[in-house]
Design a protein around this motif. Structure first.
Motif, PDB file in Angstrom:
ATOM      1  N   GLN A   1       9.145   3.572   3.156  1.00  0.00           N
ATOM      2  CA  GLN A   1      10.518   3.050   3.219  1.00  0.00           C
ATOM      3  C   GLN A   1      10.918   2.549   4.609  1.00  0.00           C
ATOM      4  N   ALA A   2      10.169   2.904   5.642  1.00  0.00           N
ATOM      5  CA  ALA A   2      10.647   2.682   7.017  1.00  0.00           C
ATOM      6  C   ALA A   2      10.974   1.213   7.268  1.00  0.00           C
ATOM      7  N   ARG A   3      10.084   0.318   6.836  1.00  0.00           N
ATOM      8  CA  ARG A   3      10.292  -1.093   7.136  1.00  0.00           C
ATOM      9  C   ARG A   3      11.583  -1.623   6.484  1.00  0.00           C
ATOM     10  N   ARG A   4      11.772  -1.245   5.221  1.00  0.00           N
ATOM     11  CA  ARG A   4      12.992  -1.697   4.534  1.00  0.00           C
ATOM     12  C   ARG A   4      14.229  -1.073   5.167  1.00  0.00           C
ATOM     13  N   ALA A   5      14.125   0.173   5.569  1.00  0.00           N
ATOM     14  CA  ALA A   5      15.278   0.834   6.207  1.00  0.00           C
ATOM     15  C   ALA A   5      15.603   0.149   7.532  1.00  0.00           C
ATOM     16  N   LEU A   6      14.570  -0.192   8.309  1.00  0.00           N
ATOM     17  CA  LEU A   6      14.797  -0.866   9.601  1.00  0.00           C
ATOM     18  C   LEU A   6      15.460  -2.224   9.397  1.00  0.00           C
ATOM     19  N   GLY A   7      15.163  -2.857   8.252  1.00  0.00           N
ATOM     20  CA  GLY A   7      15.736  -4.159   7.941  1.00  0.00           C
ATOM     21  C   GLY A   7      17.222  -4.096   7.597  1.00  0.00           C
TER      22      GLY A   7
END
Ligand code: SAM
Ligand code: GLN
Length: 283
Positions: free
Chosen positions: A248-254
């Motif tokens: 999930q990290a990438r989507r959360a950072l977005g």
């Protein structure tokens, strides 16, 4: 009458085959709980006879464990950051991977009189550890579940931690508890499971409060609200830190907009990006 040792072996054999379980350890912990013994006293007299009442209680624990009740709900406690926390079926059982959130919060917290807000405190484990490790900080911890807050308050009392607990839907009722200048740090282990994943989770995880785990259709709904709310409750330069699920990290950072910088993700011991952080820019 059976001895402690004999009963521990019987329990171990009954728990064998349960997934994600160390049967010998769990059997001993349940027997200690039934007999009211700590580990030292358990090992000191393994041949002591066990009363029929204790035996009955122990075997009932084993039966419930076999039916998928989490061990921590039966013993009523779980270790986190080397402290013992009371847990009940109203709270998520604190997870070892959440210690990374604490570690990063400690690294980012300004020394001295910082204001730290935890959203979704559950058992209070994160807030209590932060209060113990940062005695000069003011810790405000919110949860929407009043029953969870009862357990959290007990844990703060047990560890002599000064935490202000507030019943609140995210930041909604935190108004007067955060100084007008804003908080230095907002931390959260939010619900981040997607609704469709819920039925696929291990049965003992589904004994935990659904609201503690499931965020909505994508799993990112709570995180989006957290970022929006933290944006208006942090000081310029303050940081938001939260746990995410695998992948999930990438989507959360977005989800951070241009009012945030220093966006980063930190890996846990298994190499999974587990904690996301960003800094609220000045404006
Ligand atoms: N901080 C604890 C830990 O790390 O072990 C518990 C984290 S658990 C994953 C998420 C928590 O968020 C639960 O205690 C749940 O009750 C709480 N929660 C769910 N929805 C909320 C909301 N709308 N506002 C505040 N807290 C909420
Ligand atoms: N790591 C938890 C699990 O076992 C999820 C916790 C959360 O949603 N914050 O699924």
């Amino acid at each position: 009458m059976s001895s402690l040792r004999e009963l521990a072996i019987r329990g171990r054999d009954l728990l064998r085959g349960l997934p994600r379980t160390d049967p010998a350890l769990e059997s001993r912990l349940l027997l200690q709980k039934a007999a009211g013994l700590d580990e030292i006293r358990f090992w000191a007299l393994p041949e002591s006879p066990v009363s029929p009442t204790v035996e009955r209680v122990f075997l009932a624990f084993v039966r419930r464990r076999r039916a998928g009740i989490p061990l921590a709900y039966l013993t009523g406690e779980r270790e986190f950051w080397s402290l013992t926390f009371a847990v009940s079926p109203d709270v998520l059982v604190p997870r070892p991977e959440t210690e990374l959130l604490v570690e990063k919060a400690l690294a980012f917290a300004p020394r001295g009189e910082a204001v730290i807000v935890e959203i979704g405190t559950g058992s209070g484990a994160v807030a209590v550890v932060l209060a113990k490790e940062l005695p000069r900080a003011r810790i405000v911890a919110a949860d929407v579940s009043r029953r969870a807050l009862e357990t959290a308050r007990r844990n703060a009392l047990r560890h002599g931690a000064a935490v202000t607990f507030v019943a609140s839907d995210l930041f909604r009722s935190l108004g007067g508890r955060i100084p007008p200048g804003g908080a230095d740090l907002v931390v959260s282990n939010p619900p981040y499971v997607a609704a469709a994943e819920w039925p696929t989770l291990p049965p003992e995880v589904r004994r935990e409060p659904r609201r503690a785990l499931v965020a909505g259709p994508t799993g990112l709904e709570f995180i989006a609200r957290l970022i929006a709310g933290a944006g208006s409750h942090l000081k310029p330069g303050g940081r938001l830190l939260f746990e995410v699920g695998r992948g999930q990290a990438r989507r959360a950072l977005g989800l951070f907009d241009s009012r945030w910088d220093c966006r980063e993700a930190f890996k846990d011991l298994r190499g999974i990006c587990r904690v996301v952080a960003a800094r609220r820019t000045g404006f």
